[in-house]
Design an enzyme around this catalytic site. Structure first.
Site, PDB file in Angstrom:
ATOM      1  N   TRP A 130      10.262  -9.299  -3.609  1.00 44.34           N
ATOM      2  CA  TRP A 130      10.029  -8.117  -4.451  1.00 44.34           C
ATOM      3  C   TRP A 130      10.810  -6.953  -3.831  1.00 44.34           C
ATOM      4  O   TRP A 130      10.653  -6.678  -2.635  1.00 44.34           O
ATOM      5  CB  TRP A 130       8.522  -7.820  -4.464  1.00 44.34           C
ATOM      6  CG  TRP A 130       8.079  -6.699  -5.314  1.00 44.34           C
ATOM      7  CD1 TRP A 130       8.399  -6.463  -6.612  1.00 44.34           C
ATOM      8  CD2 TRP A 130       7.170  -5.645  -4.931  1.00 44.34           C
ATOM      9  NE1 TRP A 130       7.741  -5.350  -7.073  1.00 44.34           N
ATOM     10  CE2 TRP A 130       6.991  -4.823  -6.061  1.00 44.34           C
ATOM     11  CE3 TRP A 130       6.484  -5.318  -3.753  1.00 44.34           C
ATOM     12  CZ2 TRP A 130       6.165  -3.703  -6.047  1.00 44.34           C
ATOM     13  CZ3 TRP A 130       5.660  -4.203  -3.745  1.00 44.34           C
ATOM     14  CH2 TRP A 130       5.508  -3.415  -4.880  1.00 44.34           C
ATOM     15  N   ASP A 212       1.277 -10.553   1.374  1.00 48.97           N
ATOM     16  CA  ASP A 212       1.110  -9.725   0.177  1.00 48.97           C
ATOM     17  C   ASP A 212       0.458 -10.607  -0.897  1.00 48.97           C
ATOM     18  O   ASP A 212       1.056 -11.593  -1.337  1.00 48.97           O
ATOM     19  CB  ASP A 212       2.510  -9.241  -0.281  1.00 48.97           C
ATOM     20  CG  ASP A 212       2.431  -8.242  -1.419  1.00 48.97           C
ATOM     21  OD1 ASP A 212       1.325  -7.821  -1.791  1.00 48.97           O
ATOM     22  OD2 ASP A 212       3.512  -7.885  -1.948  1.00 48.97           O
ATOM     23  N   LYS A 247      -3.234  -6.972 -11.129  1.00 47.18           N
ATOM     24  CA  LYS A 247      -3.024  -8.044 -12.120  1.00 47.18           C
ATOM     25  C   LYS A 247      -4.321  -8.766 -12.434  1.00 47.18           C
ATOM     26  O   LYS A 247      -4.645  -8.972 -13.605  1.00 47.18           O
ATOM     27  CB  LYS A 247      -1.990  -9.046 -11.603  1.00 47.18           C
ATOM     28  CG  LYS A 247      -0.798  -8.415 -10.895  1.00 47.18           C
ATOM     29  CD  LYS A 247       0.290  -7.934 -11.814  1.00 47.18           C
ATOM     30  CE  LYS A 247       1.195  -6.972 -11.073  1.00 47.18           C
ATOM     31  NZ  LYS A 247       2.565  -6.973 -11.452  1.00 47.18           N
TER      32      LYS A 247
HETATM   33  N1  PMP Z   1       3.551  -7.024  -4.311  1.00 44.20           N
HETATM   34  C1  PMP Z   1       4.123  -7.791  -5.257  1.00 44.20           C
HETATM   35  C2  PMP Z   1       4.739  -9.080  -4.842  1.00 44.20           C
HETATM   36  C3  PMP Z   1       4.124  -7.387  -6.581  1.00 44.20           C
HETATM   37  O1  PMP Z   1       4.702  -8.162  -7.511  1.00 44.20           O
HETATM   38  C4  PMP Z   1       3.512  -6.161  -6.925  1.00 44.20           C
HETATM   39  C5  PMP Z   1       3.460  -5.677  -8.331  1.00 44.20           C
HETATM   40  N2  PMP Z   1       4.588  -5.807  -9.078  1.00 44.20           N
HETATM   41  C6  PMP Z   1       2.958  -5.400  -5.905  1.00 44.20           C
HETATM   42  C7  PMP Z   1       2.972  -5.864  -4.615  1.00 44.20           C
HETATM   43  C8  PMP Z   1       2.355  -4.037  -6.182  1.00 44.20           C
HETATM   44  O2  PMP Z   1       1.095  -4.091  -6.675  1.00 44.20           O
HETATM   45  P1  PMP Z   1       0.202  -2.795  -6.810  1.00 44.20           P
HETATM   46  O3  PMP Z   1       0.195  -2.413  -8.256  1.00 44.20           O
HETATM   47  O4  PMP Z   1      -1.143  -3.265  -6.351  1.00 44.20           O
HETATM   48  O5  PMP Z   1       0.741  -1.733  -5.926  1.00 44.20           O
END
Ligand code: PMP
Length: 398
Positions: A130, A212, A247
């Site tokens: 990411w 993560d 999510k």
């Molecule tokens: N880590 C990954 C791998 C993600 O895909 C995302 C969301 N796109 C996040 C972290 C961020 O999530 P949050 O909305 O909880 O900050």
């Protein structure tokens, strides 16, 4: 003062969303965004989330500040969701959890904590990962390096190269960022055996994993998706987990997440938490309350919890159905590419083996939008548009 500032380029995903919104083609399909959408193309609020929010808001009597660690009941619930209720490291009080503004906030705290603990530590990231992982750790001046993870040509994890790189190049005290499940962007996850092999290497090399966990419940189940985290927490002295409720609780903009740190003993944990609180205090002070209140309202009530689990399963099943149907249709419509790899991957995302010209053709000729890497999000597919999308993708591949 501001004359010195350069204009930075737009975020590629946000630009893509802008272009999609302006497209007047009624057949347009958005395969870019990482937000769950239902069969009607809407990003819903789960029924259990709506009900919990209603209950919480109707009973709320004050909006006074909470503590910097957020809601302690939420922290307890989320810790149990991530690690399981009977985890030995929880029982030994070696894990501490605080509420954060999303997993992005958790990762930010992780980065700053590493900078305070060992500024010379390097963070190893999967190639690819990411994009924001790089930005978050760079903001804490942590040096980053990539370990091989996903071979785009072969559409599989290159586990041997991953282990070799970490064995040969990582130094004691370095951190390794891992995706708990539903790897973003590849959808290719480590198997339980690979988690165990990696844990042995991490132990041998004295590395610290930062996991993560942004999609718990979207690969197999809430329990199975925590395998890697729980195994590592049982066998390693130190571990950081940053988790998201964006999510699996559809709470995206409510900024609801957590950071959990495992250390050797409860005394060390108290020092770690004091550091995390100091970092948070100097940044956002306290995390937003609503999302955490919703999550704990659900998780503390058995009936709500079961209903929520069923809703997560519905989201998972829909993504799986779209993934399966797309793989089958693409296979039927062309013979150049073997798309069976899609069925071995999990969650919202996978790569399609498309070059820039093919991705551009899909956007310009068919109004099908995806990011430049060829990563697609299955949430943009529905039974109504999947034939159209599969036809178009097969046409540009042929
Ligand atoms: N880590 C990954 C791998 C993600 O895909 C995302 C969301 N796109 C996040 C972290 C961020 O999530 P949050 O909305 O909880 O900050």
């Amino acid at each position: 003062m501001f004359e010195q500032l350069a204009l930075l380029p737009d975020d590629p995903i946000l630009s893509l969303i802008g272009a999609f919104l302006q497209d007047n083609n009624p057949l347009k399909v958005d395969l870019g965004a990482g937000v769950y959408k239902d069969e009607t193309g809407i990003a819903p609020i789960l029924t259990t989330v709506k009900a919990a929010e209603h209950k919480y808001l109707s009973e709320q009597t004050s909006k006074t500040y909470t503590g910097i660690a957020g809601d302690m009941e939420y922290n307890h619930c989320i810790e149990q969701l991530i690690f399981g209720q009977q985890h030995p490291a929880l029982q030994a009080q070696r894990i501490s959890t605080i509420q954060t503004p999303g997993s992005s906030g958790g990762l930010y705290l992780a980065a700053q904590l590493i900078a305070r603990s060992n500024p010379n530590s390097k963070l190893w990231l999967s190639q690819p990962t990411w994009d924001n992982h790089y930005a978050i750790f760079a903001s804490a001046n942590i040096a980053t390096a990539a370990y091989p993870y996903y071979r785009i040509g072969q559409q599989t994890i290159d586990f041997e190269q991953m282990l070799n790189t970490l064995r040969d190049e990582a130094k004691a005290g370095d951190a390794v960022l891992l995706h708990g499940c539903c790897h973003n962007p590849s959808g290719a996850d480590l198997s339980p055996q690979q988690w165990r092999d990696l844990t042995a290497l991490v132990l041998e090399k004295d590395l610290v994993p930062v996991i993560d966990q942004a999609y718990q419940g979207f690969a197999h189940s809430l329990e199975e998706d925590a395998y890697g985290i729980r195994y590592m927490a049982e066998h390693l002295p130190e571990l950081i987990v940053s988790a998201s409720c964006s999510k699996n609780f559809t709470l995206y903009r409510e900024r609801t997440g957590s950071i959990s740190v495992l250390s050797s003993n409860s005394k060390q944990n108290r020092s770690i938490v004091s550091q995390l609180l100091a970092i948070a205090r100097a940044c956002y002070s306290i995390p937003p309350a609503n999302g955490a209140a919703i999550v704990k309202t659900i998780l503390m009530d058995e009936a709500s919890r079961l209903a929520w689990q069923a809703e997560v399963e519905t989201m998972r099943q829909r993504l799986l159905a779209m993934r399966t149907q797309l793989a089958e249709q693409l296979q039927q419509k062309q013979q150049q590419v073997d798309f069976s790899y899609l069925l071995k991957q999990h969650g919202m995302f996978s790569f399609l083996p498309l070059n820039t010209a093919q991705i551009t053709a899909l956007r310009e000729q068919h109004s099908i939008y995806m990011v430049g890497s060829g990563r697609i999000s299955f949430t943009g597919l529905t039974t109504a548009n999947i034939d159209y999308a599969a036809d178009a993708i097969a046409a540009v591949i042929k």
